[in-house]
Design a protein around this motif. Structure first.
Motif, PDB file in Angstrom:
ATOM      1  N   UNK A 157       9.407   3.643  -2.907  1.00  0.00           N
ATOM      2  CA  UNK A 157       7.972   3.605  -2.089  1.00  0.00           C
ATOM      3  C   UNK A 157       7.270   2.198  -2.589  1.00  0.00           C
ATOM      4  N   UNK A 158       7.209   1.444  -1.527  1.00  0.00           N
ATOM      5  CA  UNK A 158       6.784   0.172  -1.766  1.00  0.00           C
ATOM      6  C   UNK A 158       5.397   0.121  -1.790  1.00  0.00           C
ATOM      7  N   UNK A 159       4.653   0.654  -1.127  1.00  0.00           N
ATOM      8  CA  UNK A 159       3.157   1.096  -0.859  1.00  0.00           C
ATOM      9  C   UNK A 159       2.867   2.242  -0.161  1.00  0.00           C
ATOM     10  N   UNK A 160       1.411   2.620  -0.192  1.00  0.00           N
ATOM     11  CA  UNK A 160       0.924   4.056   0.279  1.00  0.00           C
ATOM     12  C   UNK A 160      -0.176   3.645   1.271  1.00  0.00           C
ATOM     13  N   UNK A 161      -0.166   4.178   2.253  1.00  0.00           N
ATOM     14  CA  UNK A 161      -1.286   4.200   3.199  1.00  0.00           C
ATOM     15  C   UNK A 161      -1.772   5.646   3.478  1.00  0.00           C
ATOM     16  N   UNK A 162      -3.101   5.795   3.234  1.00  0.00           N
ATOM     17  CA  UNK A 162      -3.441   7.209   3.788  1.00  0.00           C
ATOM     18  C   UNK A 162      -4.695   7.118   4.696  1.00  0.00           C
ATOM     19  N   UNK A 163      -4.637   7.848   5.884  1.00  0.00           N
ATOM     20  CA  UNK A 163      -5.877   7.742   6.569  1.00  0.00           C
ATOM     21  C   UNK A 163      -7.074   8.417   6.150  1.00  0.00           C
ATOM     22  N   UNK A 164      -6.958   9.362   5.308  1.00  0.00           N
ATOM     23  CA  UNK A 164      -8.195  10.089   4.687  1.00  0.00           C
ATOM     24  C   UNK A 164      -8.228   9.600   3.140  1.00  0.00           C
ATOM     25  N   UNK A 165      -9.366  10.208   2.585  1.00  0.00           N
ATOM     26  CA  UNK A 165      -9.541   9.909   1.349  1.00  0.00           C
ATOM     27  C   UNK A 165     -10.225   8.748   1.002  1.00  0.00           C
ATOM     28  N   UNK A 221       0.677   1.811  -7.950  1.00  0.00           N
ATOM     29  CA  UNK A 221       1.195   1.602  -6.779  1.00  0.00           C
ATOM     30  C   UNK A 221       0.135   0.944  -5.819  1.00  0.00           C
ATOM     31  N   UNK A 222       0.742   0.078  -5.023  1.00  0.00           N
ATOM     32  CA  UNK A 222      -0.078  -0.623  -3.992  1.00  0.00           C
ATOM     33  C   UNK A 222      -0.548   0.289  -2.837  1.00  0.00           C
ATOM     34  N   UNK A 223      -1.863   0.463  -2.741  1.00  0.00           N
ATOM     35  CA  UNK A 223      -2.168   1.414  -1.695  1.00  0.00           C
ATOM     36  C   UNK A 223      -3.572   0.869  -0.818  1.00  0.00           C
ATOM     37  N   UNK A 224      -3.779   1.403   0.049  1.00  0.00           N
ATOM     38  CA  UNK A 224      -4.847   1.383   0.959  1.00  0.00           C
ATOM     39  C   UNK A 224      -4.928   2.753   1.570  1.00  0.00           C
ATOM     40  N   UNK A 225      -6.354   3.136   1.194  1.00  0.00           N
ATOM     41  CA  UNK A 225      -6.854   4.566   1.615  1.00  0.00           C
ATOM     42  C   UNK A 225      -7.832   4.724   2.623  1.00  0.00           C
ATOM     43  N   UNK A 226      -8.227   5.631   3.160  1.00  0.00           N
ATOM     44  CA  UNK A 226      -9.196   5.908   4.314  1.00  0.00           C
ATOM     45  C   UNK A 226      -9.243   5.097   5.248  1.00  0.00           C
ATOM     46  N   UNK A 227      -8.077   4.735   5.857  1.00  0.00           N
ATOM     47  CA  UNK A 227      -8.065   3.806   6.947  1.00  0.00           C
ATOM     48  C   UNK A 227      -8.527   4.541   8.436  1.00  0.00           C
ATOM     49  N   UNK A 228      -8.774   5.716   8.437  1.00  0.00           N
ATOM     50  CA  UNK A 228      -8.833   6.328   9.690  1.00  0.00           C
ATOM     51  C   UNK A 228      -7.737   6.617  10.290  1.00  0.00           C
ATOM     52  N   UNK A 229      -7.844   6.832  11.884  1.00  0.00           N
ATOM     53  CA  UNK A 229      -6.528   7.111  12.721  1.00  0.00           C
ATOM     54  C   UNK A 229      -5.576   5.727  12.559  1.00  0.00           C
ATOM     55  N   UNK A 230      -4.862   5.499  11.837  1.00  0.00           N
ATOM     56  CA  UNK A 230      -4.166   4.239  11.983  1.00  0.00           C
ATOM     57  C   UNK A 230      -3.082   4.571  12.804  1.00  0.00           C
ATOM     58  N   UNK A 231      -2.931   3.764  13.932  1.00  0.00           N
ATOM     59  CA  UNK A 231      -1.652   3.962  14.751  1.00  0.00           C
ATOM     60  C   UNK A 231      -0.380   3.429  14.412  1.00  0.00           C
TER      61      UNK A 231
END
Length: 548
Positions: A171-179, A194-204
């Motif tokens: 797992x290189x990174x994590x992206x979550x639409x919520x949180x 962990x490299x992470x970006x959270x709370x992106x909303x409905x990422x397509x």
């Protein structure tokens, strides 16, 4: 190239192909059971027991904050109230699967409506239900895919059980639409680096699509150019070199000392924290001693645990927060069971003052452990909102033999009253997670208000400056022990606002240490002034970056 905004966790950057989190199990139907109620109940009891055991075992392997979170999930699985609800539905003719599904959903909806800390538990409860139903079906619980090659994991949110045991070689990174920045996913990602970006909303984003996850920039870049990928690799290499530098005491470029301390949830994390360069403990959470019991532990049991911690940090500062119960941590021997909004009710020092014998026992145990060891023990009260509460706690702690007593600043009133409160208390420690939530009236879990949950917001920064000013006027230290201290650039801003120490998850110490060394105190003040003068969190972060 498309940019998707979110909330970055830490300063990391990574790139790779997207792997989408597996879909949840199909919900069971409401078809009547072909078994007897007793047979269904026995199957559910076995599945619940197996789920709890699995969560506890994952927690033991993960350690740290992950263990605390997973043990709490295991307790959820075996919650007597939920068991009663499930059995009642089975008695009405439902299958065990359907009874578990509907009972957990109903309870999760109640928690979500409450918001705040209890709202954060809703997602955890949904994950527990999925795991119990998977046990009943003899199927694998939904989780992180195993693709055989490195990938960027994209999910609505991650269950603590999944986050705790992520294979960081895959797992290189994590992206979550919520949180948000203080969700369990964010906290565990920060702890594990962990490299992470959270709370992106409905990422397509689609399976296999190449992305750059830029936590420092609060953005996910879809379909990047070769030049953008090369620049990301250069940044990742520079960051790796900085964080692998020799461990030294926290300080700015001009030698201004900024002690870097560790946040710990049990004595078990002491060895790792010291290895990572912690100069002491800035927040020791004592809830682990209380949460799994129907009655408060004895003075002797508490003393033994505190002694282990203090012995590990002999000669160093150790700041212990007394029991912070209420909201998401109700305790039958301390908190009220029928509060409609416990996050704004009898929590923290209010609950302890209401049941003073619990507080007296804890302070007595801390004083006894202190007398047996050589650490520099500081003790603080949670959720202090008034001068009277600060005076009450410090007087009682000193009466029971504790030398250095302080308060947590987690609500706007205590920040505004900091000068008066610090005439009574020896120090203040700012809990930025709650201070942000209460200042912005924004649930810490909801991705829809993630832009308001950031400690970068100038409203929060100005309150922090008020506390630091109150400390300076009284000659009292003011530290940070919330998640904000783990953000390297924000750490520089906090020092520029007048904060005198920073406490964080141990995994963040190296990055923060490296960033502080890049700036003088004058730089920090200039960067802080730029951030405070902005109009919102995003503007404050951009202004700080530009100034830095």
């Amino acid at each position: 190239m498309t940019e998707i905004a979110g909330v970055g966790i830490g300063q990391g950057i990574a790139h790779g192909p997207v792997a989408l989190m597996a879909a949840p199990l199909e919900p069971p139907t409401d078809a009547p059971s072909t078994r007897t109620p007793d047979e269904e109940k026995a199957l559910v009891a076995s599945a619940v027991s197996a789920t709890a055991a699995d969560l506890n075992e994952r927690g033991e392997r993960a350690g740290g904050s992950a263990r605390d979170v997973l043990e709490a999930q295991a307790m959820m699985a075996e919650d007597p109230t939920l068991a009663e609800a499930v059995e009642a539905k089975i008695d009405g003719g439902a299958t065990g699967e359907y009874a578990v599904h509907t009972s957990f959903v109903e309870f999760a909806e109640q928690l979500a409506e409450l918001g705040g800390y209890l709202g954060e538990r809703a997602a955890d409860l949904a994950d527990v239900a999925q795991r119990v139903i998977a046990q009943l079906r003899g199927a694998a619980a939904p989780g992180v895919p195993d693709l055989g090659h490195p990938f960027v994991l994209v999910a609505r949110d991650l269950a603590p059980a999944d986050t705790a045991l992520l294979d960081l070689d895959q797992v290189l990174a994590v992206v979550t639409t919520d949180g948000g920045p203080t969700s369990h996913t964010a906290i565990l990602a920060r702890e594990k680096g962990i490299v992470a970006v959270v709370g992106t909303g409905d990422a397509s984003l689609t399976e296999g699509q190449t992305v750059i996850v830029d936590a420092a920039g609060d953005v996910v870049v879809a379909d990047p150019t070769p030049d953008e990928i090369a620049a990301a690799d250069q940044r990742a290499a520079a960051r790796a070199a900085a964080v692998s530098a020799p461990i030294t005491p926290g300080a700015l470029a001009d030698g201004t000392e900024v002690p870097l301390l560790a946040n710990l949830g049990s004595p078990d994390g002491a060895t790792e924290a010291l290895e990572l360069g912690a100069e002491g403990v800035g927040l020791f959470r004592t809830e682990f001693l209380f949460l799994s019991s129907d009655e408060a532990p004895s003075v002797a049991d508490q003393t033994a645990s505190y002694r282990l911690l203090l012995e590990a940090f002999a000669g160093k500062k150790v700041v212990v927060r007394v029991l912070d119960a209420g909201a998401d941590k109700p305790l039958p021997f301390l908190t009220d069971a029928d509060e409609e909004n416990p996050a704004l009710g009898r929590r923290g020092i209010r609950a302890l003052q209401h049941r003073e014998h619990v507080l007296r026992d804890q302070l007595t145990a801390l004083a006894e452990a202190d007398s047996d060891t050589d650490a520099d023990l500081w003790v603080m009260a949670p959720m202090v909102a008034t001068v009277d509460e600060a005076e009450y706690f410090t007087a009682l702690a000193r009466e029971l033999g504790l030398r250095t007593t302080g308060v947590m600043v987690e609500v706007p009133s205590s920040a505004i009253l900091a000068e008066e409160i610090l005439r009574k208390a020896d120090f203040a420690s700012i809990g930025t997670n709650d201070l942000t939530q209460y200042t912005m009236a924004a649930d810490r879990l909801l991705g829809t208000v993630a832009h308001l949950q950031s400690p970068w917001h100038p409203a929060v920064l100005r309150l922090i400056r008020m506390v630091a000013d109150g400390g300076e006027k009284n000659g009292k230290p003011v530290g940070i022990c919330g998640e904000a201290a783990a953000d390297p650039l924000l750490a520089v801003v906090l020092v520029g606002l007048g904060v005198t120490s920073l406490s964080m998850t141990p995994a963040a110490l190296a990055e923060v240490r490296a960033e502080l060394k890049r700036h003088t105190i004058d730089d920090a003040r200039r960067i802080a002034a730029a951030a405070v003068s902005a109009g919102d969190a995003a503007g404050a972060k951009k202004a700080a970056r530009d100034a830095a």
